[in-house]
Design a protein around this motif. Structure first.
Motif, PDB file in Angstrom:
ATOM      1  N   ASP A   1      -2.201  -9.531   0.653  1.00  0.00           N
ATOM      2  CA  ASP A   1      -1.426 -10.434   1.503  1.00  0.00           C
ATOM      3  C   ASP A   1       0.056 -10.458   1.142  1.00  0.00           C
ATOM      4  OD1 ASP A   1      -1.895 -11.691  -0.928  1.00  0.00           O
ATOM      5  OD2 ASP A   1      -1.948 -13.706  -0.053  1.00  0.00           O
ATOM      6  N   TRP A   2       0.467  -9.697   0.139  1.00  0.00           N
ATOM      7  CA  TRP A   2       1.887  -9.640  -0.223  1.00  0.00           C
ATOM      8  C   TRP A   2       2.636  -8.782   0.805  1.00  0.00           C
ATOM      9  CZ3 TRP A   2       3.432  -9.615  -6.044  1.00  0.00           C
ATOM     10  CH2 TRP A   2       2.706 -10.615  -6.731  1.00  0.00           C
ATOM     11  N   ILE A   3       3.917  -9.048   0.971  1.00  0.00           N
ATOM     12  CA  ILE A   3       4.729  -8.342   1.949  1.00  0.00           C
ATOM     13  C   ILE A   3       5.420  -7.160   1.278  1.00  0.00           C
ATOM     14  CG2 ILE A   3       6.522  -8.557   3.701  1.00  0.00           C
ATOM     15  CD1 ILE A   3       4.049 -10.370   4.104  1.00  0.00           C
ATOM     16  N   LYS A   4       5.096  -5.965   1.751  1.00  0.00           N
ATOM     17  CA  LYS A   4       5.586  -4.736   1.123  1.00  0.00           C
ATOM     18  C   LYS A   4       6.742  -4.154   1.932  1.00  0.00           C
ATOM     19  CE  LYS A   4       0.816  -3.942  -0.338  1.00  0.00           C
ATOM     20  NZ  LYS A   4       0.306  -5.168   0.336  1.00  0.00           N
ATOM     21  N   GLU A   5       7.825  -3.828   1.240  1.00  0.00           N
ATOM     22  CA  GLU A   5       8.998  -3.226   1.857  1.00  0.00           C
ATOM     23  C   GLU A   5       9.290  -1.923   1.126  1.00  0.00           C
ATOM     24  OE1 GLU A   5      10.813  -7.611   3.040  1.00  0.00           O
ATOM     25  OE2 GLU A   5      11.793  -6.445   1.460  1.00  0.00           O
ATOM     26  N   GLY A   6       9.064  -0.807   1.806  1.00  0.00           N
ATOM     27  CA  GLY A   6       9.087   0.496   1.159  1.00  0.00           C
ATOM     28  C   GLY A   6       7.667   0.945   0.903  1.00  0.00           C
ATOM     29  N   ASN A   7       7.522   2.173   0.443  1.00  0.00           N
ATOM     30  CA  ASN A   7       6.200   2.773   0.267  1.00  0.00           C
ATOM     31  C   ASN A   7       5.751   2.682  -1.185  1.00  0.00           C
ATOM     32  OD1 ASN A   7       5.881   3.542   2.996  1.00  0.00           O
ATOM     33  ND2 ASN A   7       7.250   5.276   2.662  1.00  0.00           N
ATOM     34  N   ILE A   8       4.751   1.850  -1.419  1.00  0.00           N
ATOM     35  CA  ILE A   8       4.281   1.547  -2.765  1.00  0.00           C
ATOM     36  C   ILE A   8       2.937   2.228  -3.022  1.00  0.00           C
ATOM     37  CG2 ILE A   8       3.743  -0.308  -4.389  1.00  0.00           C
ATOM     38  CD1 ILE A   8       5.239  -2.209  -2.520  1.00  0.00           C
ATOM     39  N   ALA A   9       2.802   2.844  -4.174  1.00  0.00           N
ATOM     40  CA  ALA A   9       1.517   3.370  -4.623  1.00  0.00           C
ATOM     41  C   ALA A   9       0.864   2.318  -5.509  1.00  0.00           C
ATOM     42  CB  ALA A   9       1.705   4.674  -5.383  1.00  0.00           C
ATOM     43  N   ILE A  10      -0.373   1.919  -5.181  1.00  0.00           N
ATOM     44  CA  ILE A  10      -1.080   0.880  -5.914  1.00  0.00           C
ATOM     45  C   ILE A  10      -2.333   1.478  -6.532  1.00  0.00           C
ATOM     46  CG2 ILE A  10      -2.191  -1.380  -5.761  1.00  0.00           C
ATOM     47  CD1 ILE A  10      -0.479  -1.943  -3.300  1.00  0.00           C
ATOM     48  N   GLU A  11      -2.476   1.345  -7.836  1.00  0.00           N
ATOM     49  CA  GLU A  11      -3.649   1.844  -8.544  1.00  0.00           C
ATOM     50  C   GLU A  11      -4.384   0.677  -9.195  1.00  0.00           C
ATOM     51  OE1 GLU A  11      -2.831   5.212 -11.175  1.00  0.00           O
ATOM     52  OE2 GLU A  11      -0.831   5.296 -10.277  1.00  0.00           O
ATOM     53  N   GLU A  12      -5.697   0.740  -9.139  1.00  0.00           N
ATOM     54  CA  GLU A  12      -6.513  -0.303  -9.761  1.00  0.00           C
ATOM     55  C   GLU A  12      -6.616  -0.050 -11.256  1.00  0.00           C
ATOM     56  OE1 GLU A  12     -10.749  -2.596  -8.943  1.00  0.00           O
ATOM     57  OE2 GLU A  12     -10.319  -0.683  -8.000  1.00  0.00           O
ATOM     58  N   SER A  13      -6.613  -1.130 -12.016  1.00  0.00           N
ATOM     59  CA  SER A  13      -6.766  -1.047 -13.459  1.00  0.00           C
ATOM     60  C   SER A  13      -7.496  -2.290 -13.938  1.00  0.00           C
ATOM     61  CB  SER A  13      -5.402  -0.940 -14.147  1.00  0.00           C
ATOM     62  OG  SER A  13      -5.512  -1.157 -15.533  1.00  0.00           O
TER      63      SER A  13
ATOM     64  N   SER B   1      -4.494 -12.758 -11.192  1.00  0.00           N
ATOM     65  CA  SER B   1      -4.775 -11.887 -12.335  1.00  0.00           C
ATOM     66  C   SER B   1      -4.162 -10.500 -12.156  1.00  0.00           C
ATOM     67  CB  SER B   1      -6.287 -11.750 -12.530  1.00  0.00           C
ATOM     68  OG  SER B   1      -6.860 -11.016 -11.458  1.00  0.00           O
ATOM     69  N   LEU B   2      -3.936 -10.130 -10.877  1.00  0.00           N
ATOM     70  CA  LEU B   2      -3.424  -8.803 -10.513  1.00  0.00           C
ATOM     71  C   LEU B   2      -4.380  -7.694 -10.931  1.00  0.00           C
ATOM     72  CD1 LEU B   2       0.393  -9.229 -11.306  1.00  0.00           C
ATOM     73  CD2 LEU B   2      -0.792  -9.530  -9.126  1.00  0.00           C
ATOM     74  N   CYS B   3      -5.661  -8.017 -10.996  1.00  0.00           N
ATOM     75  CA  CYS B   3      -6.688  -7.025 -11.307  1.00  0.00           C
ATOM     76  C   CYS B   3      -7.473  -6.703 -10.034  1.00  0.00           C
ATOM     77  CB  CYS B   3      -7.627  -7.540 -12.388  1.00  0.00           C
ATOM     78  SG  CYS B   3      -6.857  -7.682 -14.020  1.00  0.00           S
ATOM     79  N   GLY B   4      -7.416  -5.450  -9.599  1.00  0.00           N
ATOM     80  CA  GLY B   4      -8.119  -5.033  -8.396  1.00  0.00           C
ATOM     81  C   GLY B   4      -7.159  -4.582  -7.320  1.00  0.00           C
ATOM     82  N   LEU B   5      -7.640  -3.709  -6.415  1.00  0.00           N
ATOM     83  CA  LEU B   5      -6.789  -3.147  -5.383  1.00  0.00           C
ATOM     84  C   LEU B   5      -6.417  -4.147  -4.302  1.00  0.00           C
ATOM     85  CD1 LEU B   5      -8.369   0.401  -4.887  1.00  0.00           C
ATOM     86  CD2 LEU B   5      -6.140  -0.127  -5.848  1.00  0.00           C
ATOM     87  N   ASP B   6      -7.229  -5.194  -4.149  1.00  0.00           N
ATOM     88  CA  ASP B   6      -6.993  -6.125  -3.050  1.00  0.00           C
ATOM     89  C   ASP B   6      -6.112  -7.302  -3.438  1.00  0.00           C
ATOM     90  OD1 ASP B   6      -8.830  -7.241  -4.759  1.00  0.00           O
ATOM     91  OD2 ASP B   6     -10.082  -8.108  -3.175  1.00  0.00           O
ATOM     92  N   VAL B   7      -5.648  -7.366  -4.688  1.00  0.00           N
ATOM     93  CA  VAL B   7      -4.924  -8.555  -5.148  1.00  0.00           C
ATOM     94  C   VAL B   7      -3.540  -8.673  -4.505  1.00  0.00           C
ATOM     95  CG1 VAL B   7      -6.140  -8.737  -7.341  1.00  0.00           C
ATOM     96  CG2 VAL B   7      -4.095  -7.312  -7.184  1.00  0.00           C
ATOM     97  N   LEU B   8      -3.050  -7.584  -3.942  1.00  0.00           N
ATOM     98  CA  LEU B   8      -1.743  -7.613  -3.284  1.00  0.00           C
ATOM     99  C   LEU B   8      -1.877  -7.486  -1.773  1.00  0.00           C
ATOM    100  CD1 LEU B   8       0.258  -5.257  -5.702  1.00  0.00           C
ATOM    101  CD2 LEU B   8       0.042  -7.743  -5.798  1.00  0.00           C
TER     102      LEU B   8
END
Length: 222
Positions: free
Chosen positions: A17-29, A8-15
């Motif tokens: 386990d995803w592999i992040k390359e670079g510095n990403i800002a994640i906001e909950e909505s 659903s991609l809803c919530g701060l924890d939905v990513l």
């Protein structure tokens, strides 16, 4: 076709386990996850990022998600059928580490198809908007189509995006409007790509909302 991945991609924890390359800002909505960049845009092309689903997906897939651009200029991209150049995992320790810098993806250690679908980063892209499909290794431009996505001030609601990869045919849709289609003959730019990883990329200072990600195996029955 069979649904093999849903988020659903809803919530701060939905990513988480995803592999992040670079510095990403994640906001909950409540309507999906909002992604932007943490690095200062003064870093130029080193301020961008890529994020990968950690699973490998079959060769014939349909990828769907809802997208809403929130801040531009910027560019958004989807990678699919991504693998190491010798067929290994893109997360193999044998490959060079990636940080979101674009040449690491198109001329580095991986093969992939990638579609840039919100190309509002540079003046030339904003004057005449297109969606571009490329094949890597090698930064091969293979086809493009007109981009119907408006500038931020005219955005109304979310847009439904869909990639269909069936054998050597690739199609891309926005709100069920076919934007581009291409057949990979496996000759001009090397062998056609098969299974692989799926990822998303943004160029700073882009901010966008993503939701309702679904991935289908087109070879499987329900």
């Amino acid at each position: 076709m069979k649904l093999i991945y849903e988020n659903s991609l809803c919530g701060l924890d939905v990513l988480s386990d995803w592999i992040k390359e670079g510095n990403i800002a994640i906001e909950e909505s409540s309507d999906g996850v909002i992604l932007s960049n943490l690095d200062d845009e003064k870093l130029g092309d080193y301020a961008h990022w890529t994020i990968w689903i950690p699973d490998i997906f079959p060769k014939n897939v349909q990828i769907e998600w809802d997208f809403k651009p929130l801040r531009e200029p910027g560019l958004c991209m989807v990678f699919f059928a991504a693998k190491g150049r010798n067929g290994e995992s893109i997360f193999s320790s044998k490959l060079a580490k990636r940080s979101g810098y674009y040449p690491e993806y198109h001329s580095g250690d991986i093969d992939a198809y990638h579609i840039s679908y919100f190309r509002h980063k540079y003046e030339s892209e904003r004057r005449f908007r297109t969606c571009n499909l490329r094949k890597s290794y090698g930064f091969h431009f293979v086809t493009q189509g007109a981009d119907p996505l408006p500038p931020i001030e005219d955005v109304r609601g979310v847009y439904h995006l869909k990639v269909v990869k069936m054998e050597q045919n690739i199609s891309f849709f926005i709100d069920d409007l076919k934007i581009l289609e291409w057949y990979d003959d496996g000759l001009e730019f090397g062998a056609a790509l098969t299974d692989g990883y799926i990822g998303f990329r943004q160029m700073a200072p882009m901010k966008a909302q993503y939701s309702h990600l679904k991935i289908w195996d087109l070879d499987s029955e329900r």
